[in-house]
Design a protein around this motif. Structure first.
Motif, PDB file in Angstrom:
ATOM      1  N   ARG A  59      43.885  34.244  31.255  1.00  0.00           N
ATOM      2  CA  ARG A  59      42.543  33.642  31.535  1.00  0.00           C
ATOM      3  C   ARG A  59      42.404  33.248  33.159  1.00  0.00           C
ATOM      4  NH1 ARG A  59      42.551  28.132  28.997  1.00  0.00           N
ATOM      5  NH2 ARG A  59      40.404  28.349  29.574  1.00  0.00           N
ATOM      6  N   LEU A  60      43.479  33.095  33.826  1.00  0.00           N
ATOM      7  CA  LEU A  60      43.426  33.014  35.214  1.00  0.00           C
ATOM      8  C   LEU A  60      44.345  33.832  35.996  1.00  0.00           C
ATOM      9  CD1 LEU A  60      42.684  31.388  37.896  1.00  0.00           C
ATOM     10  CD2 LEU A  60      44.494  29.797  37.254  1.00  0.00           C
ATOM     11  N   TYR A  70      39.596  43.287  33.342  1.00  0.00           N
ATOM     12  CA  TYR A  70      39.827  41.923  33.537  1.00  0.00           C
ATOM     13  C   TYR A  70      38.540  41.193  33.921  1.00  0.00           C
ATOM     14  CZ  TYR A  70      41.783  37.327  34.799  1.00  0.00           C
ATOM     15  OH  TYR A  70      42.076  36.399  34.858  1.00  0.00           O
ATOM     16  N   ASP A  71      38.281  40.198  32.931  1.00  0.00           N
ATOM     17  CA  ASP A  71      37.103  39.508  33.025  1.00  0.00           C
ATOM     18  C   ASP A  71      37.538  37.914  33.221  1.00  0.00           C
ATOM     19  OD1 ASP A  71      37.342  38.749  30.364  1.00  0.00           O
ATOM     20  OD2 ASP A  71      35.529  39.747  29.766  1.00  0.00           O
ATOM     21  N   GLY A  72      38.634  37.540  33.284  1.00  0.00           N
ATOM     22  CA  GLY A  72      38.906  36.125  33.432  1.00  0.00           C
ATOM     23  C   GLY A  72      38.683  35.781  34.947  1.00  0.00           C
ATOM     24  N   GLU A  73      39.162  34.529  35.195  1.00  0.00           N
ATOM     25  CA  GLU A  73      39.172  34.012  36.663  1.00  0.00           C
ATOM     26  C   GLU A  73      39.998  34.726  37.544  1.00  0.00           C
ATOM     27  OE1 GLU A  73      38.885  29.715  37.085  1.00  0.00           O
ATOM     28  OE2 GLU A  73      39.719  29.617  38.863  1.00  0.00           O
ATOM     29  N   PRO A  83      48.756  45.469  30.787  1.00  0.00           N
ATOM     30  CA  PRO A  83      49.111  45.517  29.360  1.00  0.00           C
ATOM     31  C   PRO A  83      48.638  43.946  28.633  1.00  0.00           C
ATOM     32  CG  PRO A  83      51.108  46.601  30.183  1.00  0.00           C
ATOM     33  CD  PRO A  83      50.187  45.671  31.475  1.00  0.00           C
ATOM     34  N   TYR A  84      48.505  42.996  29.411  1.00  0.00           N
ATOM     35  CA  TYR A  84      48.330  41.747  29.176  1.00  0.00           C
ATOM     36  C   TYR A  84      46.951  41.235  29.308  1.00  0.00           C
ATOM     37  CZ  TYR A  84      53.468  42.711  29.462  1.00  0.00           C
ATOM     38  OH  TYR A  84      54.599  43.256  29.544  1.00  0.00           O
ATOM     39  N   LEU A  85      46.112  41.920  29.855  1.00  0.00           N
ATOM     40  CA  LEU A  85      45.076  41.629  30.651  1.00  0.00           C
ATOM     41  C   LEU A  85      44.045  40.501  29.178  1.00  0.00           C
ATOM     42  CD1 LEU A  85      43.467  44.039  32.716  1.00  0.00           C
ATOM     43  CD2 LEU A  85      44.821  42.121  33.248  1.00  0.00           C
TER      44      LEU A  85
END
Lengths: 544, 143
Positions: B52-53, B78-81, B46-48
């Protein structure tokens, strides 16, 4: 037979290069033994009691004669002139040097073979019915599906550090010749009411210290969802399988602890999600693979008659050949269980001879069976006599398939660092005791299986008679089990009572056969009589 | 904090301290979280969009739950690190990349030449995962 294309070849070649690099880093000290161990295991390399052991994969048990010949050459070049065929349709070499293994893998790659994932906590070599493509009772050849699964499971990035090893078997007939329900995943290909082929999934079977028969979790998975469903089964296991206790880490424990319904629910939920991810190969890929498994060029109109005037040949035909679906052909099994021999062992010369005979008499094809024998799947009946003569001259003509002399045994304490007791000498003594053909004939079908420890590599739970070697205060001790079976009627054997020493267990097996012969009715096999009369008369004879 | 040794992203490095999954649920402003092997990556779904990491810890490299956690996160978009930390070794690098990791902070720095060889060894792959590489079956049947 399947043939590598440039992609398959590139993958095994890359693996050889990778392993060569790993061995280099181990030898120069940049990898510790703890770090190296799982890596070498995923290339089939174990450190045993006396030397390294290398296990080579024989995918779904199928070999060409060129591949078989290479297995003989490797036995000569890198081992002591022997190979040992295993209960998972593979071959092991017991006297290997670490420094040689990259070269052995390169030799294997030159004939489209490898040792990838033959050990370690990953998806192992896929096993199948040794009579695939020849059996009269199969609905399709199961091997294309096994090959599709082989490619999917090879180097699968998510599933190389599972809680524990993972074994898959694929069959396509009612009669189960691969102990399918004793695998982590057993798949049986079936036809539904609409006439379509699909996969029936059984998950959570296994032997080892907690033997379990796999429950059915999905009746019919359409073929264009096969890989996705398998991936869902594996992901639930990788996420939730126990990692706190090695002995409770197999998927059978997860399925047992969650219950079949809850495990199935989780798999179905993951499956629904994965269906949106585009991970399934197209049906065209399955069709491409199937083209490699079309029938060989059978001759039509061959007669089914056989000249059985030679009594030894007659015995071999009766014992060691099966019905082929093509008229005029037979399936012939080479027993690697000569009287007093080591079950599953063959010399380099014998391996090369079996390769030549496959080229000459079986369309270039051989199979390894989970009972540690070799099969010629497609022999013209007219060639059977010549084939048998040539096998017999090389000590390969033993007529004892599925008889008491056709013993499955693990390597045991003679080789294996896990074993508690020796298996091979027990197998040899029993084999010698029942050497007389008339004795074996009287007893009829009897599957005897010996494991040298609770890990059950010798499938003792599934033997009509099973023997389990244990360590009792530093002394080898053997427990006797009765009533196991691996077929359509898969069942687990029951321990008779207190164990025996080496001489005692051989004697106990003889007594068990005597109880059977004294109580046998009509055409009953040992297993049937046991089921009818139960354990009590056997216990009475053994301990009374 | 252990340094990031390999990173396959063009954006700026994220240096926010990663909180545990448990404490993340109570900190509405945290943008970095660390997953341990026993955590359920799906709790983060729910928090994606504010993360950021995500660090995935491998206390021992033979515990493979982090591979599934990574794929679950990438499959959810999810496309963060996504950073592998802990007992990260040479022979896991290519597999971790395939499961969606794009940053690596091994607790003991790896030999750069061996790592480079490991990242580039496999020209082809058998499976479709979340790394966007076309599997061999797709190449066989393209066009």
């Amino acid at each position: 037979m399947y043939k590598y294309d440039r992609y398959d070849q590139e993958m095994v070649d890359a693996r050889v290069a990778e392993f060569r690099d790993q061995v280099r880093r181990r030898l120069d000290g940049s990898l510790t033994e703890d770090q190296f161990r799982p890596l070498r295991l995923q290339n089939g390399l174990y450190l045993q009691l006396h030397a390294y052991m290398l296990r080579v994969a024989v995918p779904y048990g199928t070999l060409s004669s060129a591949q078989m010949r290479m297995l003989g050459d490797i036995a000569d070049k890198y081992d002591r002139g022997y190979g040992h065929f295993t209960t998972r349709q593979n071959i092991q070499y017991n006297w290997i040097k670490l420094e040689d293994t990259p070269d052995i893998l390169a030799d294997l790659a030159s004939v489209e073979m490898h040792a990838i994932q033959t050990s370690g906590n990953c998806i192992r070599n896929i096993s199948s019915d040794q009579y695939a493509g020849a059996a009269a009772d199969e609905i399709v050849d199961p091997r294309p599906y096994a090959e599709l699964l082989r490619q999917w499971s090879s180097f699968h990035p998510e599933f190389l550090t599972l809680p524990r090893k993972f074994k898959i078997a694929v069959i396509a007939s009612e009669t189960d010749r691969a102990a399918m329900k004793l695998h982590d995943i057993g798949i049986r290909l079936v036809r539904n009411d609409a006439g379509e082929i699909g996969a029936r999934f059984y998950v959570g079977g296994g032997m080892g210290r907690t033997p379990m028969i796999a429950p059915l979790i999905r009746d019919f998975v359409p073929l264009d969802q096969l890989i996705t469903y398998a991936e869902a089964c594996l992901r639930v296991y990788n996420r939730y399988g126990r990692r706190d206790n090695k002995y409770k880490a197999r998927i059978k424990i997860l399925v047992h602890e969650l219950g079949r319904e809850e495990y199935t629910r989780q798999v179905e939920e993951e499956f629904a999600h994965l269906l949106t991810q585009g991970i399934e190969p197209p049906i065209a890929e399955l069709e491409r693979i199937k083209l490699y498994f079309t029938d060989p060029a059978f001759e039509a109109g061959l007669p089914d008659d056989l000249d059985l005037s030679d009594p030894d040949f007659r015995l071999w035909v009766e014992r060691n050949t099966q019905a082929h679906r093509q008229p005029g052909y037979a399936i012939a099994t080479v027993s690697l269980k000569p009287v007093g021999g080591i079950p599953g062992d063959a010399s380099a010369d014998q391996i090369r001879l079996m390769a030549d005979l496959a080229r000459d008499y079986s369309f270039d094809e051989l199979r390894v069976t989970h009972a540690q024998n070799i099969v010629y799947p497609h022999v013209r009946k007219a060639d059977l006599y010549t084939l048998w003569r040539k096998l017999d001259e090389a000590g390969l003509g033993t007529a004892n398939l599925d008889r008491i002399g056709d013993i499955i045994a693990c390597p045991g304490l003679d080789y294996c660092s896990l074993a508690n007791a020796r298996s091979i000498p027990v197998a040899q003594r029993i084999s010698e005791l029942f050497a007389a053909p008339e004795k074996q004939a009287a007893i009829g079908e009897l599957k005897l299986k010996i494991s040298g420890c609770i890990n059950a590599c010798g499938h003792h739970h599934a033997g009509h008679i099973g023997i389990l070697g244990v360590d009792r205060k530093g002394v080898e001790n053997y427990q006797l089990l009765l009533g196991g079976s691996e077929g359509a009627d898969t069942s687990l054997g029951t321990i008779t009572g207190p164990g025996f020493d080496e001489a005692g267990i051989v004697n106990a097996v003889e007594k068990a056969t005597e109880v059977y012969l004294a109580n046998k009715q009509g055409e009953e096999r040992f297993l049937d009589t046991y089921h009818r009369i139960g354990m009590a008369p056997f216990k009475e004879a053994l301990y009374g | 904090m252990v340094d990031v040794q390999f990173r396959f992203r063009d954006d700026d490095a994220v240096n926010d301290p990663a909180v545990t999954v448990d404490s993340f649920a109570q900190q509405s402003n945290a943008s970095a979280v660390r997953i341990e092997p026993g955590d359920d990556a799906r709790d983060l779904l729910p928090y994606l969009d504010r993360l950021r990491l995500i660090e995935v810890n491998f206390p021992v490299w033979t515990d493979g739950r982090g591979y599934s956690a990574a794929r679950v996160l990438r499959e959810a978009g999810y496309d963060g690190e996504l950073r592998a930390v802990g007992d990260v070794l040479i022979d896991q690098l290519a597999l971790l990349r395939r499961c969606g990791f794009d940053a690596f902070a091994p607790e003991r720095p790896l030999d750069p030449a061996d790592a480079e060889a490991a990242f580039t060894r496999w020209h082809n792959v058998y499976q479709a995962t979340v790394d966007g590489r076309p599997p061999i079956w797709a190449k066989r049947h393209q066009g």
